[in-house]
Write an enzyme that holds these catalytic residues in place. Structure first.
Site, mmCIF file in Angstrom:
data_model
loop_
_atom_site.group_PDB
_atom_site.id
_atom_site.type_symbol
_atom_site.label_atom_id
_atom_site.label_comp_id
_atom_site.label_asym_id
_atom_site.label_seq_id
_atom_site.Cartn_x
_atom_site.Cartn_y
_atom_site.Cartn_z
ATOM 1 N N GLU A 134 0.863 -1.189 0.000
ATOM 2 C CA GLU A 134 0.000 0.000 0.000
ATOM 3 C C GLU A 134 0.899 1.238 0.000
ATOM 4 O OE1 GLU A 134 -3.644 2.068 2.559
ATOM 5 O OE2 GLU A 134 -2.553 0.361 3.383
ATOM 6 N N ALA A 147 -2.365 8.616 6.733
ATOM 7 C CA ALA A 147 -1.255 8.575 7.684
ATOM 8 C C ALA A 147 0.065 8.208 7.028
ATOM 9 C CB ALA A 147 -1.571 7.571 8.793
ATOM 10 N N HIS A 223 -10.028 0.594 0.578
ATOM 11 C CA HIS A 223 -10.876 1.188 1.634
ATOM 12 C C HIS A 223 -11.621 2.429 1.132
ATOM 13 C CE1 HIS A 223 -7.461 3.841 2.229
ATOM 14 N NE2 HIS A 223 -6.766 2.956 2.912
ATOM 15 N N HIS A 258 -15.625 3.405 10.599
ATOM 16 C CA HIS A 258 -14.996 4.062 9.461
ATOM 17 C C HIS A 258 -15.982 4.646 8.459
ATOM 18 C CE1 HIS A 258 -11.255 2.367 10.917
ATOM 19 N NE2 HIS A 258 -10.611 3.090 10.024
ATOM 20 N N ASP A 280 -8.264 -3.934 7.438
ATOM 21 C CA ASP A 280 -7.259 -2.867 7.498
ATOM 22 C C ASP A 280 -6.787 -2.684 8.937
ATOM 23 O OD1 ASP A 280 -5.520 -0.974 6.507
ATOM 24 O OD2 ASP A 280 -6.991 0.644 6.449
ATOM 25 N N ALA A 318 -7.693 6.439 14.498
ATOM 26 C CA ALA A 318 -6.253 6.178 14.412
ATOM 27 C C ALA A 318 -5.988 4.825 13.758
ATOM 28 C CB ALA A 318 -5.642 6.220 15.814
#
Length: 399
Positions: A134, A147, A223, A258, A280, A318
């Site tokens: 990824e 992130a 995602h 999410h 994930d 997070a």
């Protein structure tokens, strides 16, 4: 009877479509599927009900588990095997350990450890259906980048990717990138030709760039709905364009944190049969609720409900800390899918993306990766797991 013809296991259960069956396993494959007789399948007053019998789950995106992070060095082969066996207890019999944006050298080293762990132990190797890279060919923009470290984001580089593939012993099976880079279409086409599944994610691409990526061979969205800007144009944006592309299967985190329920409903309606549930999950998944310090998010809190958020703001996530059964249970409890439908989104759909028709299905010749489960308020609870016909979770002996 010839000893070589003896079954490896005989497993009784009720398929998710309601049929009571007995499965015969030989040589790690399903060799027989027979209906149970009425007398045997009836739930007598003094006998426990038949468990549900489902194919093993397939997770295309997992960053770590139980305090073990696939993105932090040093990483040991034994740790990879430890995560793999821990995932079995959640019904996950196949998965893609996920390496995210990092320095070129760190990515190569992490890929090498994952590949060596898969080569070292047969059951670990059979459970690791490939590696998901990824990044680092993602959007450099804040918001879309998520992130991922801006210091390491870069344009697609085929020679560099080939060096990483060599370090991974050819095991990179899924690559997430942003098609906003000028060289992306050619790069995507080369990946697709080499058997690598390309997924669009962490992107600021225009609708035209999304269309060009699909035409070049991209087949998935990473995602979808997460790892994106907080504000988008109401019509022309990369989310709508990916939803509209029938060629793309959307990876979705359905943990209840999410994505809002309304958005999950829209995704399911827009892409029937083309939703792949992913966890994930980050390395804090599987740990006790509490406050933790991470190398990316700083101080974070893992709540008893399984939500992982920044300590300074409980509205800012997070990462994910839930396994696939949590996403399945969320869809079922919210009335968005039946247990059979939701389980399919986390088994046969992702297996299909990997071109693995032997996974995620209960049919003759399929891998004997099987889960026996019950339900609690609609959510699946794993009771026993078979990997290649071997019982890896549950009491010893055949079910």
């Amino acid at each position: 009877m010839d000893r070589t013809s003896r079954p490896q296991a005989v497993i009784a259960g009720r398929l998710l479509d309601g049929r009571a069956v007995t499965l015969t396993v030989r040589d790690a494959r399903i060799a027989g599927i027979e209906p149970l007789t009425e007398a045997l399948s009836a739930d007598a007053a003094n006998a426990p009900a038949l468990p549900w019998l489902a194919p093993g789950l397939v997770d295309l995106q997992l960053n770590g588990y139980g305090g073990i992070d696939f993105n932090t060095l040093p990483l040991g082969e034994e740790q990879v095997a430890e995560v793999t066996s821990a995932l079995w207890s959640h019904g996950v019999t196949s998965y893609l350990p996920t390496v995210i944006t990092n320095s070129d050298e760190a990515i190569a080293e992490l890929l090498g450890v994952l590949a060596a762990a898969a080569d070292r132990d047969p059951l670990t190797g059979a459970s690791i259906a490939g590696i998901h890279l990824e990044g680092p060919f993602l959007s450099p923009e804040d918001g879309a980048r998520g992130a991922h470290s801006a210091a390491y984001v870069k344009a697609p580089d085929w020679e560099l990717f080939q060096r990483w593939q060599e370090a991974a012993h050819g095991r990179i099976r899924l690559l997430t990138l942003s098609p906003e880079w000028p060289q992306a279409p050619d790069f995507i086409a080369r990946c697709a030709a080499s058997g690598v599944l390309v997924s669009i994610g962490h992107t600021a691409a225009t609708p035209q760039q999304i269309r060009e990526a699909v035409a070049a061979g991209a087949r998935m969205s990473t995602h979808l709905g997460n790892g994106s800007h907080l504000m988008l144009p109401r019509h022309d944006n990369y989310l709508w364009e990916q939803l509209a592309a029938d060629e793309l299967t959307a990876g979705v985190i359905a943990d209840g944190f999410h994505l809002p329920e309304s958005l999950l409903k829209v995704f399911l309606r827009a892409k029937p049969g083309r939703i792949a549930l992913v966890s994930d999950a980050v390395y804090l998944s599987g740990l006790a609720p509490g406050r933790y310090t991470t190398h990316i998010g700083g101080e974070v809190v893992l709540t008893p409900a399984g939500k992982l958020h920044l300590a300074a703001n409980d509205k800012l996530l997070a990462g994910s800390a839930q396994m696939l059964p949590a996403g399945i249970g969320h869809l079922v409890r919210r009335g968005l899918a039946t247990l059979e439908e939701a389980w399919t989104l986390a088994s046969s759909v992702p297996a299909g993306l990997l071109d693995r028709p032997d996974l995620g299905r209960i049919e003759l010749g399929a891998a004997a990766d099987l889960v026996l489960l019950r339900t609690d308020a609609g959510a699946p609870v794993v009771e026993a797991v078979y990997k290649q016909g071997q019982k890896v979770i549950g009491s010893s002996g055949s079910a």
